[in-house]
Design an enzyme around this catalytic site. Structure first.
Site, short mmCIF file in Angstrom:
data_model
loop_
_atom_site.label_atom_id
_atom_site.label_comp_id
_atom_site.label_asym_id
_atom_site.label_seq_id
_atom_site.Cartn_x
_atom_site.Cartn_y
_atom_site.Cartn_z
CE LYS A 136 41.06 37.71 43.22
NZ LYS A 136 41.12 38.90 42.37
CE LYS A 218 40.49 44.59 53.46
NZ LYS A 218 41.58 44.79 52.52
CE LYS A 221 35.93 45.09 45.89
NZ LYS A 221 36.51 46.19 45.23
#
Ligand code: TRP
Length: 355
Positions: A136, A218, A221
């Site tokens: 992040k 994966k 979202k």
């Protein structure tokens, strides 16, 4: 309407040490989801749908973790809207808010309060090793704030506040669960048995749904390519279009194997939606083409998402019902959170509150 604690079925935490973590004779389960981004079919089939089966066996706490969300800059109105949408979705997916404590993290002050204390029992070096922080920080290089760094400590507070026994989490959150256990053990070693040491939930695991555009990844979202994910609120035409465009391969046979990740993913989606086994699905599509498979997958997905969307639309109209669930469950969560918090505050030497 009565508040939950005014009803007869008042929950109790047993004072007995061995059963310290039993609520109503059940083990405690905690999980949370962020209301950032649009939830995907992967979130539903991999997590939410399976949570519904757990509420009889466990005393469940499901949080909309809006405090975690602001570690990345958010538009306030959008965050509020998405948090409400996630709350609604929990219920639409079948989690009964009278049985499961579904609440907003920001409504229970204990999360931030316990986090502060746990911060003082967490080492910089430990947090520096967190791979999600590194990812992040790389992604948001202009906003590497202290909250992003201590994100795992807030997550530890979430879990430890409720004396949680089990935490259903994806593999990407395992490192955070490990540090939660380390912090809890460190604290217990100094002050005695204060926290229950949580375990990762290893029960029936949900289907792992991969990206439609890159089936080695994966379904997420936060994927930038909207064609990679089916969103829970996608309409039937959009679902059909996305499934039709899904990446497959040039093998031309429908088999369930790792060498064909795209086809395997479509079969997984098909099976998770229809309840069929991969073997049956392979038989069903034997000798047929990818086009047929995609048509069938899209149909199954629509047949699962359409009723879900209908329940969401219905719930959105029941504003006062939702509001009362939000209020009652926040009080319920606060009640249990405070039990742990008061104990911890006493242990570390904070003065008693005069009555
Ligand atoms: N960090 C988790 C995620 O992004 C969400 C989360 C916050 C969580 N607190 C939690 C999950 C406690 C399980 C338990 O997926």
């Amino acid at each position: 309407m009565l508040n939950w604690y005014q009803t007869e079925k008042r929950l109790t935490i047993s004072g007995n040490k061995e059963e310290q973590n039993m609520l109503n004779g059940k083990k405690v389960l905690f999980s949370g989801m962020q209301a950032t981004g649009n939830l995907t079919l992967g979130n539903y089939l991999g997590a939410l749908k399976n949570w519904v089966t757990l509420s009889d066996e466990y005393e469940c706490f499901y949080s909309v973790v809006d405090m975690h969300s602001i570690t990345v800059r958010q538009d306030p109105a959008t965050l509020r809207k998405r948090a409400r949408a996630l709350y609604t979705l929990y219920i639409a997916a079948g989690l009964d808010p009278e049985k499961n404590c579904i609440y907003y993290q920001s409504h229970v002050s204990g999360h931030a309060e316990l986090m502060w204390i746990l911060n003082c029992f967490t080492y910089m070096g430990e947090l520096n090793r967190m791979t999600q922080f590194k990812d992040k920080a790389a992604k948001h290089a202009d906003n590497i704030n202290a909250g992003l760094f201590t994100y795992p400590v807030l997550m530890a507070a979430d879990i430890l506040l409720y004396q949680t026994d089990v935490v259903p989490v994806g593999i990407d959150q395992m490192q955070h669960l490990e540090i939660t256990r380390d912090i809890a053990e460190r604290f217990n070693n100094i002050y005695g048995d204060v926290f229950t040491i949580p375990e990762a939930f290893v029960g029936k695991v949900g289907a792992k749904i991969m990206s439609l555009q890159d089936p080695e990844k994966k379904m997420s979202k936060s994927d930038e390519n909207p064609n990679a994910s089916i969103y829970l609120m996608d309409d039937p035409d959009t679902i059909v279009r996305k499934v039709k465009r899904a990446v497959t391969d040039s093998e031309g046979v429908i088999l369930y194997r790792d060498e064909q990740p795209g086809v395997k993913n479509l079969l997984n989606i098909y099976c998770a939606c229809s309840g069929k086994t991969p073997e049956d699905a392979v038989k069903e599509f034997g000798g047929r083409g990818y086009g047929d498979l995609k048509t069938a997958v899209a149909e199954e997905v629509v047949s699962v998402l359409k009723p879900l969307q209908g329940r969401v639309a219905q719930l959105e109209k029941e504003k006062s019902y939702l509001d009362s669930m939000i209020k009652n469950n926040a009080e319920k969560a606060q009640y249990f959170a405070n039990k742990t918090l008061r104990k911890v505050q006493k242990k570390v030497g904070f003065p008693e509150r005069p009555r």
